[in-house]
Motif scaffolding. Structure first.
Motif, mmCIF file in Angstrom:
data_model
loop_
_atom_site.group_PDB
_atom_site.id
_atom_site.type_symbol
_atom_site.label_atom_id
_atom_site.label_comp_id
_atom_site.label_asym_id
_atom_site.label_seq_id
_atom_site.Cartn_x
_atom_site.Cartn_y
_atom_site.Cartn_z
ATOM 1 N N GLY A 31 0.759 -1.248 0.000
ATOM 2 C CA GLY A 31 0.000 0.000 0.000
ATOM 3 C C GLY A 31 0.782 1.286 0.000
ATOM 4 O O GLY A 31 0.194 2.360 -0.150
ATOM 5 N N TRP A 32 2.105 1.251 0.141
ATOM 6 C CA TRP A 32 2.867 2.503 0.122
ATOM 7 C C TRP A 32 3.119 2.930 -1.322
ATOM 8 O O TRP A 32 3.458 2.115 -2.181
ATOM 9 N N GLY A 33 2.972 4.203 -1.591
ATOM 10 C CA GLY A 33 3.140 4.733 -2.934
ATOM 11 C C GLY A 33 1.814 5.179 -3.511
ATOM 12 O O GLY A 33 0.741 4.792 -3.033
ATOM 13 N N ASP B 231 1.159 7.740 3.286
ATOM 14 C CA ASP B 231 0.111 6.718 3.277
ATOM 15 C C ASP B 231 -0.805 6.856 4.495
ATOM 16 O O ASP B 231 -2.029 6.775 4.377
ATOM 17 N N ARG B 232 -0.197 7.089 5.634
ATOM 18 C CA ARG B 232 -1.003 7.240 6.840
ATOM 19 C C ARG B 232 -1.873 8.498 6.765
ATOM 20 O O ARG B 232 -3.030 8.490 7.202
ATOM 21 N N ALA B 233 -1.324 9.570 6.176
ATOM 22 C CA ALA B 233 -2.090 10.808 6.074
ATOM 23 C C ALA B 233 -3.313 10.652 5.178
ATOM 24 O O ALA B 233 -4.387 11.203 5.466
ATOM 25 N N GLN B 234 -3.183 9.875 4.109
ATOM 26 C CA GLN B 234 -4.297 9.740 3.168
ATOM 27 C C GLN B 234 -5.229 8.582 3.501
ATOM 28 O O GLN B 234 -6.449 8.700 3.365
ATOM 29 N N CYS B 235 -4.646 7.464 3.944
ATOM 30 C CA CYS B 235 -5.441 6.238 4.091
ATOM 31 C C CYS B 235 -5.645 5.795 5.526
ATOM 32 O O CYS B 235 -6.355 4.807 5.767
#
Length: 363
Positions: free
Chosen positions: A217-219, A347-351
């Motif tokens: 999931g990163w990227g 990734d944490r900020a968006q998902c």
């Protein structure tokens, strides 16, 4: 001069000259609560340092890190972290002699024409010493990635000139001055490098790296692709001329039925993609390679010109690496770790937290 900052949410700005009073960096976006002490930087900085063997430049720097801000009582506060390393063995006179000359294959020519002047102390940012602060910043990134995600980044040298590693033994990498994974070949490499030093010439190298434990999931697709950011980060290292992700240029001769990484309930059956699909990590090990050119700072006379347009014969004296790739493994690790750290925060900020995604997958 712009473009001295790397990263979006975890942003690193480097400054200083190789032969000036000090080098340093500012890390903006570091999460609070990470334990950080000056001695934490020692291991990786010593892995990158010159003078550790007869096969590198004999410049001996203390590389003692001063933490100027962003850390209180041993923990990051969330404010910008400023790190400083004072140069203790700089010798600008090594470069003063060629201040009005252009070394072929070096950035002297392009910097002079772009900016109209050249700082012989390394002000053009083309010195290998600039990478010291990247390695220092990545110490923090590596710690966060390991503690929060179990991610580990390892790099090694697998080709020096005509010699290619014949086997891979991770335990051997840190036991020789070449970051070489095949202990049986080390005596041959030592003899080769001794001969190269005596000749006054240099040679290139190829390095490989893997990032183990990167979650899926990163990227981000298109303009935030993880593989594109890794490639850009590795290409930003001075002297790097080629970067590959996964099978790299070898995919040109593969068929689709061969290249596809088939999936079963137990996971992927292969990893031709190098752990990234569509710019997003697949959960597999991320695999990257890069090639480093031979330095043009050699004792072999070569033709060039000076700043006045006169033809000259140039010889670069002073302290130089016969193979700059020998110290590049920690730098390669650093750039990959910095990219992964940035993408972890993005990734944490968006998902949201990773557990939220796993709960969705289970449904």
């Amino acid at each position: 001069m712009s473009s001295n900052t790397f990263g979006k949410l975890f942003a690193v700005t480097t400054f200083g000259e190789s032969h000036g009073p000090a080098i340093g960096c500012v890390i903006d976006g570091c999460p609070p609560g990470i334990t950080i002490a000056p001695e934490d930087f020692t291991v990786d900085l010593q892995r990158r340092a010159t003078g550790r063997s007869r096969f590198t430049s004999q410049r001996h720097e203390a590389d003692a890190v001063e933490i100027l801000s962003g850390v209180f009582e041993g923990r990051s506060t969330g404010t910008p972290i400023a790190l400083l390393i004072r140069n203790t063995d700089q010798r600008s006179k090594d470069y003063a002699a060629i201040g009005a000359q252009f070394r072929p294959g070096h950035a002297d020519y392009t910097y002079q024409h772009k900016y109209g002047l050249r700082d012989p102390r390394g002000g053009g940012r083309s010195s290998a010493r600039e990478t010291t602060m990247r390695v220092a910043a990545a110490v923090i990134a590596k710690r966060y990635l390991a503690e929060h995600f179990g991610v580990r980044v390892q790099a090694w040298v697998d080709q020096i000139g005509p010699y290619v590693a014949q086997r891979f033994d991770e335990a051997a990498i840190e036991q020789n001055p070449f970051f070489w994974p095949d202990a049986e070949q080390v005596p041959v490499l030592e003899a080769y490098m001794d001969g190269l030093r005596k000749s006054g010439d240099s040679v290139g190298a190829r390095l490989s790296a893997q990032a183990i434990g990167v979650p899926v999931g990163w990227g981000e697709p298109i303009y935030g692709k993880l593989d594109a950011d890794i490639a850009s980060a590795l290409m930003s290292i001075n002297a790097v001329k080629s970067v590959e992700i996964g099978d790299g240029v070898a995919v040109a001769q593969q068929r689709g039925s061969e290249h596809r990484d088939e999936m079963t309930r137990d996971g992927f059956s292969s990893n031709h993609a190098g752990g990234i699909l569509g710019g997003i990590s697949s959960g597999q090990t991320i695999v990257a390679r890069m090639a480093i050119k031979p330095t043009s700072s050699v004792l072999v006379p070569g033709r060039s010109t000076d700043v006045h347009g006169n033809e000259i014969e140039i010889v670069t004296r002073g302290r130089h690496d016969p193979c700059v790739g020998l110290r590049a493994a920690p730098i390669m690790e650093a750039m990959i770790a910095l990219v992964l750290m940035d993408h972890a925060l993005r990734d944490r900020a968006q998902c949201g937290p990773a557990w939220h995604r796993r709960a969705h997958d289970e449904r």
